[in-house]
Design a protein around this motif. Structure first.
Motif, PDB file in Angstrom:
ATOM      1  N   ASP A 276       0.856  -1.186   0.000  1.00 52.20           N
ATOM      2  CA  ASP A 276       0.000   0.000   0.000  1.00 52.20           C
ATOM      3  C   ASP A 276       0.893   1.236   0.000  1.00 52.20           C
ATOM      4  O   ASP A 276       1.657   1.438   0.946  1.00 52.20           O
ATOM      5  CB  ASP A 276      -0.902  -0.002   1.235  1.00 52.20           C
ATOM      6  CG  ASP A 276      -2.049   0.996   1.120  1.00 52.20           C
ATOM      7  OD1 ASP A 276      -1.802   2.117   0.632  1.00 52.20           O
ATOM      8  OD2 ASP A 276      -3.168   0.663   1.524  1.00 52.20           O
ATOM      9  N   ARG A 483      -9.594  11.988  -1.856  1.00 54.32           N
ATOM     10  CA  ARG A 483     -10.674  11.874  -2.835  1.00 54.32           C
ATOM     11  C   ARG A 483     -11.494  13.161  -2.962  1.00 54.32           C
ATOM     12  O   ARG A 483     -11.736  13.624  -4.091  1.00 54.32           O
ATOM     13  CB  ARG A 483     -11.573  10.678  -2.512  1.00 54.32           C
ATOM     14  CG  ARG A 483     -12.566  10.371  -3.629  1.00 54.32           C
ATOM     15  CD  ARG A 483     -13.348   9.107  -3.332  1.00 54.32           C
ATOM     16  NE  ARG A 483     -12.494   7.928  -3.367  1.00 54.32           N
ATOM     17  CZ  ARG A 483     -12.262   7.212  -4.467  1.00 54.32           C
ATOM     18  NH1 ARG A 483     -12.788   7.583  -5.609  1.00 54.32           N
ATOM     19  NH2 ARG A 483     -11.497   6.144  -4.411  1.00 54.32           N
ATOM     20  N   ASP A 500      -6.292   7.111  -2.223  1.00 58.36           N
ATOM     21  CA  ASP A 500      -7.117   5.979  -1.817  1.00 58.36           C
ATOM     22  C   ASP A 500      -7.554   5.131  -3.004  1.00 58.36           C
ATOM     23  O   ASP A 500      -8.036   4.017  -2.825  1.00 58.36           O
ATOM     24  CB  ASP A 500      -8.312   6.428  -0.974  1.00 58.36           C
ATOM     25  CG  ASP A 500      -9.442   7.028  -1.784  1.00 58.36           C
ATOM     26  OD1 ASP A 500      -9.197   7.458  -2.917  1.00 58.36           O
ATOM     27  OD2 ASP A 500     -10.569   7.055  -1.274  1.00 58.36           O
ATOM     28  N   SER A 503      -5.129   2.256  -2.896  1.00 63.31           N
ATOM     29  CA  SER A 503      -5.051   1.677  -1.563  1.00 63.31           C
ATOM     30  C   SER A 503      -6.261   0.798  -1.318  1.00 63.31           C
ATOM     31  O   SER A 503      -7.389   1.196  -1.582  1.00 63.31           O
ATOM     32  CB  SER A 503      -5.003   2.808  -0.515  1.00 63.31           C
ATOM     33  OG  SER A 503      -5.073   2.303   0.789  1.00 63.31           O
ATOM     34  N   GLY A 506      -7.538   2.374   2.388  1.00 62.11           N
ATOM     35  CA  GLY A 506      -7.532   3.801   2.675  1.00 62.11           C
ATOM     36  C   GLY A 506      -6.289   4.319   3.361  1.00 62.11           C
ATOM     37  O   GLY A 506      -6.226   5.490   3.731  1.00 62.11           O
ATOM     38  N   SER A 508      -3.527   5.167   2.197  1.00 65.91           N
ATOM     39  CA  SER A 508      -2.827   6.199   1.413  1.00 65.91           C
ATOM     40  C   SER A 508      -3.712   7.395   1.109  1.00 65.91           C
ATOM     41  O   SER A 508      -3.458   8.148   0.165  1.00 65.91           O
ATOM     42  CB  SER A 508      -2.297   5.591   0.107  1.00 65.91           C
ATOM     43  OG  SER A 508      -1.324   4.608   0.358  1.00 65.91           O
ATOM     44  N   ASP A 509      -4.759   7.604   1.914  1.00 66.61           N
ATOM     45  CA  ASP A 509      -5.723   8.653   1.631  1.00 66.61           C
ATOM     46  C   ASP A 509      -5.155  10.052   1.824  1.00 66.61           C
ATOM     47  O   ASP A 509      -5.754  11.030   1.395  1.00 66.61           O
ATOM     48  CB  ASP A 509      -6.956   8.473   2.515  1.00 66.61           C
ATOM     49  CG  ASP A 509      -8.154   9.235   1.976  1.00 66.61           C
ATOM     50  OD1 ASP A 509      -9.001   9.630   2.791  1.00 66.61           O
ATOM     51  OD2 ASP A 509      -8.243   9.449   0.760  1.00 66.61           O
TER      52      ASP A 509
END
Length: 552
Positions: A276, A483, A500, A503, A506, A508-509
């Protein structure tokens, strides 16, 4: 956080575990403040944190000796975002643009009758708009008969009873990592470069006896053109991974290679370990299969230990790794690959090492995992896209000869073979790869240096991960989620990849990926638009930056 699909499969797997156990309550998974339990032999609810805000109901019914799992899944936010697409490109005030996009998605069939739409505040948060925009859009669509609402039941598409079982599939990561040719935005999403000049030379070489010989053949080859298989085998052998042509299967791009391998290696109920962030294409493939996705930090960013620890805990059927120039633009250390190989010795599953960007590494890349591992099945995947040109649509799989034969049968069922003309051009280019690679690396280094300068000037709060030859930069946002920021950026006329999308859960959001393949002037114009988007986004904490609602 888990996707709806992941939670669904976790529920099924642990229900089976509960049947074999005397435990009344089996812990399912914990994510941040969330704890989910499965009540054996009972109806349960799984609550996932926003933005997915998904409720799943799992029913256990026995018929004879079989156990059946029935699932009711409410449409997740990411599916709605996929359905409405570039909603801001329509005309009129924002609420009218959103209403037009939803109406178009309904007509197109992406939001079928009975589909439940997200609550107004959730939709507003993820689109980075005021709640009044969503309220206005929903009101307009209700007045036109497109939507229906009922107190306590939410809002759904007219034409059928409220029915969450009619929802669409999983969110598409790959679609967010590249744009279609009809997009009018500045494209900082597609991580690819223009064709190298040698592609023109290669196509010009297709004449005379060689061309006549090709046209006299059927044009079908499930395993690939012999000349190209030899060229790929030679490349691997020269780079320290002894390979014969019989160990190579030519595919229609890297994505088909991954698709064939997942079909071959993964069965229902298996666990798969990913890094990730990871490949959006691999995420899409796995999200549409009945598997459990487990993630950890990449070997390139954190070394081999996190991945090995997860493999030991999860006993996966498949491990997928990008050891050089994944989404973060980092390269694994040589010693880390050696330790990874040692730690995987005797691993009973299979490993896919994706080396599609390896040829762009500035310094000496680490050894191929397959060249140093023992007693472990490793498939090495590569493609022509990053070094030469994505338009060739040529990739390959390197593996055991018997496995290659089985995979070739699956490929024949898929498309009968990769286009021969692309294969001929690819073979011509691979024979000249050393010279081409040197020029391409110089080009990429210049692009990265210029892009870094522009970002540092226009987005000084963003943290740039130092890249070692990648065609995109990995940026950490100062605050907020990727996002909704990406949605704000689209309204400002620039497309980026939210972290995300790369990922599974999430993690890497807080990041975005920005591609550097366009011209310097276009890139700078795109970053200026991105800076304007950030200024807008950063002024609206109540919409985009507030934390997710607590579980209820």
């Amino acid at each position: 956080m888990p996707t709806a699909y992941q939670a669904q499969r976790h529920a099924a797997a642990h229900l089976a575990q509960a049947e074999q156990s005397d435990l009344h309550e089996v812990p399912l998974r914990q994510h941040r403040a969330e704890r989910v339990y499965l009540q054996a032999n009972r109806r349960i609810k799984l609550r996932l944190r926003p933005p997915l805000f998904i409720i799943e109901t799992v029913m256990r019914r026995e018929q004879g000796h079989s156990t059946h799992i029935g699932l009711e899944v409410e449409l997740g936010m990411t599916n709605v975002l996929d359905a409405v697409g570039q909603w801001t490109m329509h005309s009129g005030p924002l609420y009218q643009r959103l209403a037009t996009a939803i109406r178009t998605a309904v007509v197109r069939g992406d939001l079928p009758p009975g589909t439940i739409l997200p609550a107004e505040r959730h939709m507003a948060r993820m689109l980075a708009v005021g709640r009044s925009t969503v309220v206005g859009a929903y009101d307009l669509l209700r007045s036109d008969g497109v939507l229906e609402s009922k107190q306590g039941s939410g809002t759904w598409v007219s034409g059928a009873e409220r029915n969450s079982a009619s929802k669409g599939g999983q969110p598409e990561s790959l679609g967010r990592a590249a744009l279609s040719e009809n997009d009018t935005l500045i494209d900082l999403a597609t991580a690819s470069l223009p064709a190298v000049p040698a592609v023109r030379e290669a196509t010009a070489a297709l004449r005379g006896d060689l061309f006549d010989q090709l046209l006299s053949q059927t044009g079908y080859s499930a395993v690939g053109l012999a000349e190209l298989r030899r060229a790929v085998a030679t490349m691997y052998s020269e780079e320290g991974l002894p390979t014969t042509p019989e160990q190579v299967l030519i595919t229609t791009g890297d994505q088909q290679a991954l698709s064939l391998l997942t079909q071959h290696l993964v069965e229902t109920g298996d666990s798969v370990v990913l890094e990730d962030p990871t490949s959006p294409g691999m995420l899409d493939l796995l999200r549409h299969r009945a598997v459990t996705i487990r993630t950890t930090r990449s070997v390139a960013s954190a070394g081999e230990r996190p991945l090995l620890d997860l493999v030991n805990r999860a006993s996966p059927a498949l491990v997928y790794t990008i050891t050089a120039l994944g989404p973060e633009g980092l390269v694994s250390e040589r010693d880390a690959i050696l330790r990874l190989a040692k730690g995987l010795s005797g691993f009973e599953g299979a490993v896919i090492e994706d080396t599609s960007s390896r040829q762009l590494v500035w310094d000496d890349p680490p050894p191929y995992l397959a060249s140093v591992v023992r007693d472990t099945t490793v498939f090495t995947v590569g493609s022509m896209s990053k070094l030469f040109w994505g338009g060739l649509r040529v990739g390959w799989i390197r593996g055991d000869e018997n496995a290659i034969v089985r995979l070739s049968r699956a490929k024949a069922r898929a498309d009968l073979g990769t286009p021969v003309l692309s294969q001929v051009v690819s073979a011509w280019l691979l024979h000249r790869r050393a010279e081409i690679r040197e020029g391409r690396q110089v080009e990429v280094r210049g692009r990265i240096e210029e892009a870094t300068r522009i970002i540092a000037e226009l987005l000084p709060e963003f943290e740039i991960t130092p890249a070692a030859g990648a065609v995109a930069l990995w940026l950490r946002m100062p605050r907020g989620a990727s996002r909704p920021f990406a949605e704000t950026a689209r309204r400002r006329g620039v497309a980026i990849v939210p972290g995300d999308s790369l990922s599974a859960d999430g993690a890497s959001d807080a990041y975005i990926r920005v591609a550097i393949g366009g011209s310097p002037s276009i890139f700078e114009a795109g970053i200026r638009r991105l800076a304007a988007a950030w200024s807008e986004f950063d002024r609206t904490p109540a919409i985009a930056l507030r934390p997710a609602d607590p579980l209820v």
